[in-house]
Enzyme design. Structure first.
Site, PDB file in Angstrom:
ATOM      1  N   SER A   1       0.857  -1.177   0.000  1.00 42.38           N
ATOM      2  CA  SER A   1       0.000   0.000   0.000  1.00 42.38           C
ATOM      3  C   SER A   1       0.903   1.241   0.000  1.00 42.38           C
ATOM      4  CB  SER A   1      -0.929  -0.035   1.220  1.00 42.38           C
ATOM      5  OG  SER A   1      -1.728   1.128   1.288  1.00 42.38           O
TER       6      SER A   1
ATOM      7  N   TYR B   1      -4.646   8.306  -6.667  1.00 42.96           N
ATOM      8  CA  TYR B   1      -3.676   7.337  -6.158  1.00 42.96           C
ATOM      9  C   TYR B   1      -4.057   6.883  -4.753  1.00 42.96           C
ATOM     10  CZ  TYR B   1       0.647   5.386  -4.310  1.00 42.96           C
ATOM     11  OH  TYR B   1       1.569   4.561  -3.716  1.00 42.96           O
TER      12      TYR B   1
ATOM     13  N   LYS C   1      -5.112   3.082  -3.010  1.00 41.23           N
ATOM     14  CA  LYS C   1      -4.424   2.481  -1.874  1.00 41.23           C
ATOM     15  C   LYS C   1      -5.367   2.295  -0.682  1.00 41.23           C
ATOM     16  CE  LYS C   1      -0.508   1.808  -3.865  1.00 41.23           C
ATOM     17  NZ  LYS C   1      -0.102   0.415  -4.160  1.00 41.23           N
TER      18      LYS C   1
END
Length: 284
Positions: A136, A150, A154
């Site tokens: 992650s 982004y 994650k």
């Protein structure tokens, strides 16, 4: 296999964290299946040893994931450790990122993780053992400027991983979410990072300043990828490996601050949180 060497299956292993994790596992005496979009590129950077196997894999393709895992098992007989590392960063102000780039980011960072995990789990369940490392980021636990897409991927990886850990625990399969801080890889390099390309004047100053900061950090980050590889090897051998592992002193500080802020906000609004309890009011 009759020896005690672990077999690692690592995605995105042609460079960066994936390559260093592969090298650390080999240095520890384990076997490694290192995958990447270009298997020849992976072969060029891996040590020349019978304990290393390079395979082509585009993680966005579920059939390729199935094929690569089948070849790994045919070659080494099992998979003990899965490292879902393949991914990249799509940065930019949300409004400035076209939808197709958002889909591509989720296809790689999220769906790729799901495809490979689904391909590996049957053999781990059969073995009644295994460990999954999902890479992650500190951006999977708190937000950063011009990183909405982004970070969204994650955050998704973290939610998936936390639930997956509950599902596979009865089969003696462990899950660890790896939350790296800023590591000295190509992540912020033009060969990896992506930025928005539909500029909106209202965001111009903010976006330019933030992008400039990220670019200034390229290849000068504090984190050492080789040391992260060694850390994951250690965790792979610990039956009490954590659900979450903060990688790097900066990760520890960022995450500690985020947790403290959330606890403070939770306490501040405690009374209002409790105010929604109680029986439904009856109709007049």
């Amino acid at each position: 296999m009759t020896d005690d060497k672990k077999v690692w299956f690592i995605t995105g292993a042609s460079r960066g964290l994936g390559l260093q994790i592969a090298k650390a596992a080999l240095d520890a005496g384990d076997r490694v299946v290192a995958t990447g979009r270009d298997a020849d590129a992976v072969k060029k950077v891996l040590p020349d040893t019978d304990d290393a196997l390079a395979l082509p894999l585009d993680v966005t393709d579920a059939k390729q994931a199935d094929t690569a895992v089948a070849k790994a098992i045919a070659h080494f007989g099992r998979v003990d450790v899965l490292v879902n590392n393949a991914g990249y960063g799509q940065l930019g102000v949300f409004e400035e990122i076209e939808h197709e780039k958002i889909v591509r980011q989720f296809d790689t960072n999220v769906h790729g993780t799901l495809h490979v995990t689904r391909a590996v789990l049957p053999t781990m369940r059969s073995q009644k053992s295994g460990h999954i490392f999902n890479i992650s980021s500190i951006g999977g636990a708190l937000g950063f400027d011009i990183a909405s897409i982004y970070c969204a991927t994650k955050f998704a990886v973290e939610g998936f991983s936390e639930c997956l850990a509950l599902e596979v625990k009865p089969f003696n399969i462990g899950v660890t979410i790896v939350e790296p801080g800023f590591f000295r890889t190509d992540f912020l390099d033009e060969s990896s990072i992506r930025y928005a390309d539909q500029p909106i004047s209202d965001y111009a100053e903010y976006a330019k300043a933030t992008q400039g900061f990220y670019q200034s950090q390229n290849h000068v980050q504090a984190g050492n990828p080789a040391k992260l590889g060694a850390a994951l090897v250690r965790l792979s051998r610990d039956e009490h490996a954590p659900l979450r592992y903060a990688a790097g002193s900066d990760a520890f500080e960022y995450l500690s601050g985020a947790y403290d802020a959330r606890k403070g906000e939770l306490a501040k609004w405690h009374d209002l949180s409790r105010s929604t309890d109680g029986a439904t009011a009856s109709a007049a």
